[in-house]
Each structure stands twice: as structure tokens, then as C-alpha cells.
Design an enzyme around this catalytic site. Structure first.
Site, PDB file in Angstrom:
ATOM      1  N   GLY A   9     -40.449 -41.874  11.148  1.00 49.59           N
ATOM      2  CA  GLY A   9     -39.865 -42.932  11.952  1.00 49.59           C
ATOM      3  C   GLY A   9     -39.377 -42.388  13.288  1.00 49.59           C
ATOM      4  O   GLY A   9     -39.494 -41.197  13.578  1.00 49.59           O
ATOM      5  N   ARG A  11     -37.140 -40.796  15.898  1.00 49.26           N
ATOM      6  CA  ARG A  11     -36.118 -39.745  15.842  1.00 49.26           C
ATOM      7  C   ARG A  11     -35.982 -39.127  14.442  1.00 49.26           C
ATOM      8  O   ARG A  11     -34.913 -38.686  14.043  1.00 49.26           O
ATOM      9  CB  ARG A  11     -34.761 -40.267  16.314  1.00 49.26           C
ATOM     10  CG  ARG A  11     -34.740 -40.645  17.766  1.00 49.26           C
ATOM     11  CD  ARG A  11     -34.813 -39.384  18.617  1.00 49.26           C
ATOM     12  NE  ARG A  11     -34.845 -39.726  20.031  1.00 49.26           N
ATOM     13  CZ  ARG A  11     -35.850 -39.426  20.836  1.00 49.26           C
ATOM     14  NH1 ARG A  11     -36.907 -38.806  20.368  1.00 49.26           N
ATOM     15  NH2 ARG A  11     -35.806 -39.736  22.100  1.00 49.26           N
ATOM     16  N   HIS A  49     -39.285 -34.126  27.474  1.00 47.59           N
ATOM     17  CA  HIS A  49     -40.295 -33.509  26.602  1.00 47.59           C
ATOM     18  C   HIS A  49     -41.039 -32.388  27.333  1.00 47.59           C
ATOM     19  O   HIS A  49     -41.286 -31.330  26.756  1.00 47.59           O
ATOM     20  CB  HIS A  49     -41.290 -34.562  26.096  1.00 47.59           C
ATOM     21  CG  HIS A  49     -40.801 -35.332  24.919  1.00 47.59           C
ATOM     22  ND1 HIS A  49     -40.815 -34.811  23.645  1.00 47.59           N
ATOM     23  CD2 HIS A  49     -40.293 -36.570  24.810  1.00 47.59           C
ATOM     24  CE1 HIS A  49     -40.337 -35.705  22.805  1.00 47.59           C
ATOM     25  NE2 HIS A  49     -40.002 -36.783  23.494  1.00 47.59           N
ATOM     26  N   ARG A  50     -41.386 -32.636  28.578  1.00 48.22           N
ATOM     27  CA  ARG A  50     -42.073 -31.595  29.371  1.00 48.22           C
ATOM     28  C   ARG A  50     -41.204 -30.351  29.480  1.00 48.22           C
ATOM     29  O   ARG A  50     -41.686 -29.221  29.336  1.00 48.22           O
ATOM     30  CB  ARG A  50     -42.380 -32.108  30.773  1.00 48.22           C
ATOM     31  CG  ARG A  50     -43.540 -33.044  30.860  1.00 48.22           C
ATOM     32  CD  ARG A  50     -43.763 -33.463  32.311  1.00 48.22           C
ATOM     33  NE  ARG A  50     -44.754 -34.502  32.406  1.00 48.22           N
ATOM     34  CZ  ARG A  50     -44.681 -35.528  33.242  1.00 48.22           C
ATOM     35  NH1 ARG A  50     -43.657 -35.645  34.076  1.00 48.22           N
ATOM     36  NH2 ARG A  50     -45.625 -36.432  33.256  1.00 48.22           N
ATOM     37  N   ASP A  83     -49.414 -35.965  20.525  1.00 53.80           N
ATOM     38  CA  ASP A  83     -48.144 -36.664  20.324  1.00 53.80           C
ATOM     39  C   ASP A  83     -48.079 -37.829  21.317  1.00 53.80           C
ATOM     40  O   ASP A  83     -47.912 -37.601  22.500  1.00 53.80           O
ATOM     41  CB  ASP A  83     -46.992 -35.699  20.557  1.00 53.80           C
ATOM     42  CG  ASP A  83     -45.662 -36.207  20.029  1.00 53.80           C
ATOM     43  OD1 ASP A  83     -45.615 -37.341  19.529  1.00 53.80           O
ATOM     44  OD2 ASP A  83     -44.667 -35.471  20.128  1.00 53.80           O
TER      45      ASP A  83
END
Length: 185
Positions: A9, A11, A49-50, A83
Site C-alpha cells: 500500500g 507508504r 526520490h531523486r 517504480d
């Protein structure tokens, strides 16, 4: 060649688990990001994220042509981490759509069917390891609205098809992996 699907799910820790699997592989990592920054909040998420990704990983940002990216980057010395499949699905469902009615049948874009078929074919024929991350969205109540129900239905079908083609499937909840298929990951 190893093919792994990491489900969970929002997180749940699924991306972190997939990244740990990739790092432990000892292979060159190609990170395929499917997210699009449609607003400022999503742009901040993508930037975070990067920044969190190891600098030596190659990042490929591709919101639609996932099979083509896998064909280009999969190799025996590499692990490709995708992702995520549900963002890719969202991108495809709305790439050519100008309006989806809230009632009646939803006609899925032809590109969605073509890209999904190409991805499944590439998964069966490509060389090199791949790890997919996807959201499990079908564990709650039936959503309100035809578009949302169509998305949940297609996400479930996509996850089932990818899981069937993968050697390993892991479900992550609260950061804890539960192996559903294959070897402990």
C-alpha cells in the site's frame, strides 16, 4: 534472470524494500521512474526520490513506454528497478484521454492495451534481472465512480499478470516483507 514484484500500500515500505533488493544484487542498477510531476507537491516528491537514490545508479524517467525501456536496459550484468507500475498505469489510462465520464462503461485507451501487452512480452523474453514496484489498491471498499473502479480493476489485473510472470512476489506492510511467491527476498 530474476523477475520480482514488490507490492504494498501507500507508504508501506515497498519502494525501500525494492531498493534494498537492488542494492544487494551487486549488479549495475538502472532505476526506471514512471512518475510525472503534474503539480508542485508531486514535483517535490520526485525531487526527494531523486535525492535519496544512490548517485551511481542510472535513472531513466519514462511515464509510458516501459517495455521499450526494459528492452533497451535489461542485460545480464544489470538489474532494472521499475517504480512504479500503478503510476505507469495511471499515465497510460489518461495519456490520450480528454474526458472520462463518471457513469457508464469506461473505454480503455488502445495505447494502454498495446503497452501492457508489450510489457508482458518483454518480461518473458528479456535478459537481466528486473524488480517491479506496484501498489496493492484492491484491499479496501469498492471505490465510488466509474473511472476509479476501472483503475482499481486494471491495477489488480496488471498486478496478477506481472505476478504470474515473476519468479518472486513480495507483499510489504509496515515495512515488513511477506514472501508470496519464490525465494525469500
Amino acid at each position: 534472470m530474476s523477475r520480482t514484484l514488490v507490492l504494498g500500500g501507500a507508504r508501506s515500505g515497498k519502494s525501500a524494500h525494492a531498493e534494498r533488493l537492488a542494492a544487494r544484487s551487486g549488479k549495475e542498477i538502472v532505476y526506471v521512474a514512471t512518475a510525472c510531476a503534474g503539480d508542485a507537491e508531486m514535483a517535490r516528491r520526485i525531487a526527494a526520490h531523486r535525492a535519496d537514490r544512490p548517485a551511481h545508479w542510472t535513472t531513466v524517467e519514462e511515464p509510458l513506454a516501459l517495455a521499450a525501456v526494459l528492452e533497451q536496459w535489461r542485460a545480464p550484468h544489470r538489474l532494472v528497478l521499475v517504480d512504479c507500475l500503478t503510476l505507469w498505469l495511471t499515465n497510460l489510462l489518461f495519456a490520450d484521454a480528454t474526458d472520462y465520464p463518471e457513469v457508464g462503461a469506461i473505454a480503455l485507451p488502445r495505447r494502454f492495451h498495446d503497452e501492457r501487452a508489450a510489457l508482458l512480452a518483454q518480461l518473458d523474453s528479456g535478459a537481466g534481472d528486473v524488480v517491479f514496484v506496484s501498489n496493492e489498491v484492491g484491499m479496501g471498499i469498492v471505490p465510488f465512480g466509474a473511472v476509479t473502479r476501472a483503475f482499481v480493476d486494471e491495477a489488480g489485473r496488471l498486478n496478477q499478470a506481472i505476478a504470474a510472470a515473476c519468479d518472486n512476489v513480495v507483499f510489504v506492510a509496515a515495512g515488513l516483507p511477506l514472501v508470496l511467491k519464490g525465494a525469500a527476498c
